[in-house]
Design a protein around this motif. Structure first.
Motif, mmCIF file in Angstrom:
data_model
loop_
_atom_site.group_PDB
_atom_site.id
_atom_site.type_symbol
_atom_site.label_atom_id
_atom_site.label_comp_id
_atom_site.label_asym_id
_atom_site.label_seq_id
_atom_site.Cartn_x
_atom_site.Cartn_y
_atom_site.Cartn_z
ATOM 1 N N ILE A 57 0.970 -1.347 0.073
ATOM 2 C CA ILE A 57 0.020 0.047 0.039
ATOM 3 C C ILE A 57 0.935 1.174 -0.026
ATOM 4 O O ILE A 57 1.740 1.349 0.592
ATOM 5 N N VAL A 95 -9.569 5.569 3.262
ATOM 6 C CA VAL A 95 -9.224 4.319 2.897
ATOM 7 C C VAL A 95 -10.353 3.658 2.293
ATOM 8 O O VAL A 95 -11.513 3.268 2.956
ATOM 9 N N TRP A 96 -10.247 2.895 1.047
ATOM 10 C CA TRP A 96 -11.409 2.349 0.505
ATOM 11 C C TRP A 96 -10.686 0.742 0.051
ATOM 12 O O TRP A 96 -9.670 0.742 -0.760
ATOM 13 N N GLN A 97 -11.331 -0.272 0.670
ATOM 14 C CA GLN A 97 -10.776 -1.607 0.323
ATOM 15 C C GLN A 97 -12.092 -2.255 -0.314
ATOM 16 O O GLN A 97 -12.892 -2.517 0.107
ATOM 17 N N ASP A 98 -11.798 -2.607 -1.707
ATOM 18 C CA ASP A 98 -12.938 -3.129 -2.407
ATOM 19 C C ASP A 98 -12.808 -4.736 -2.651
ATOM 20 O O ASP A 98 -13.933 -5.288 -2.942
ATOM 21 N N VAL A 123 -12.087 -7.074 0.694
ATOM 22 C CA VAL A 123 -11.670 -7.348 2.095
ATOM 23 C C VAL A 123 -11.169 -8.653 2.239
ATOM 24 O O VAL A 123 -10.353 -9.049 2.843
ATOM 25 N N ASN A 131 -7.454 -9.451 2.384
ATOM 26 C CA ASN A 131 -6.613 -8.950 3.538
ATOM 27 C C ASN A 131 -7.437 -9.302 4.670
ATOM 28 O O ASN A 131 -8.065 -8.379 5.096
ATOM 29 N N ILE A 173 -7.157 -6.216 7.656
ATOM 30 C CA ILE A 173 -8.094 -5.222 7.344
ATOM 31 C C ILE A 173 -9.390 -5.445 7.823
ATOM 32 O O ILE A 173 -10.067 -4.774 8.456
ATOM 33 N N GLU A 196 -12.341 4.659 6.986
ATOM 34 C CA GLU A 196 -11.989 3.150 6.237
ATOM 35 C C GLU A 196 -13.362 2.611 5.781
ATOM 36 O O GLU A 196 -13.929 2.177 6.620
ATOM 37 N N PHE A 220 -14.954 -0.681 3.283
ATOM 38 C CA PHE A 220 -14.805 -1.904 2.672
ATOM 39 C C PHE A 220 -15.782 -2.713 2.287
ATOM 40 O O PHE A 220 -17.023 -2.109 2.538
#
Length: 181
Positions: free
Chosen positions: A2, A62-65, A67, A70, A73, A94, A96
Motif C-alpha cells: 500500500i 481508505v477504500w478496500q474493495d 476485503v 486482506n 483489514i 476506512e 470496505f
C-alpha cells in the motif's frame, strides 16, 4: 503493498457527483503512475518524522474493495464503528466492500467528542443515501442536514429578532441589562 498518496481535490459545486468522482479517479490514477513512495516524498521534502502525527495530511480515506484478500483489514474494520484512538490523523474513514459496505471512523479524541463523531457519521450516511438516489445531481444540491435540522438552523438559530424601545439609548439598554443581572 500500500502506498499512501496525498491527494488535493478542488470541488466545483456545479458538477454532478458522478463527474466529481470521475475527476478524483483521474487524479488518483495520474498520481499513482507518477508518484514516488510516500516515505521517500517525506524524506525528499525534509519533513521531520513524527510517529504520532501525519506531517502532510490530517484526514485519511481508505477504500478496500476486496476485503477477503486482506484478513487483517477485515479484523481492523470489525473492531468498532467509531474509535477514539491515538490516531496519526484527525479523521480516518476506512470503508470496505465485503458483500455489503461497512467501515470505521477513527478520530482524534483530543479534537472530537464521540457524540460529534456519531452525528458526523449520521450526516455522512444521510449524504450517501442522497447520492445513491440522485447520483447525477449537482454537488450543490446535496445536503448534510435533514429537513428538521435545516429548519432548526435556518429558522430556529437565526430567530434573533428582538424589539427595542426606540426612545432608549444604547447605554440605557446596557444599564438595564446590568440591573437585571
Amino acid at each position: 503493498s500500500i502506498n499512501t498518496v496525498p491527494l488535493r481535490t478542488q470541488i466545483d459545486e456545479e458538477m454532478s457527483f458522478k463527474e466529481f468522482v470521475r475527476g478524483v479517479n483521474r487524479n488518483i490514477r495520474s498520481d499513482m503512475e507518477n508518484s514516488i513512495p510516500y516515505s521517500q516524498l517525506l524524506h525528499q521534502i525534509k519533513v521531520p518524522v513524527d510517529n504520532t502525527k501525519e506531517p502532510l495530511c490530517q484526514v485519511m480515506f481508505v477504500w478496500q474493495d476486496d476485503v477477503s484478500k486482506n484478513e487483517m483489514i477485515r479484523e481492523m474494520c470489525s473492531v468498532a464503528d467509531y474509535a477514539p484512538a491515538v490516531s496519526r490523523y484527525d479523521l480516518k474513514l476506512e470503508l470496505f466492500d465485503d458483500s455489503q459496505i461497512g467501515g470505521t471512523l477513527q478520530y482524534s479524541g483530543d479534537l472530537f467528542e464521540e457524540d460529534t463523531i456519531r452525528r458526523m457519521g449520521m450526516r455522512f450516511q444521510f449524504l450517501l443515501q442522497q447520492i445513491v438516489r440522485e447520483e447525477d445531481s449537482r454537488i450543490l444540491d446535496y445536503t448534510i442536514l435533514d429537513r428538521e435540522e435545516e429548519d432548526q438552523v435556518v429558522n430556529g438559530f437565526n430567530n434573533t429578532s428582538h424589539s427595542y424601545d426606540s426612545a432608549m439609548q444604547l447605554n440605557d439598554d446596557f444599564e438595564e441589562q446590568v440591573r437585571l443581572q
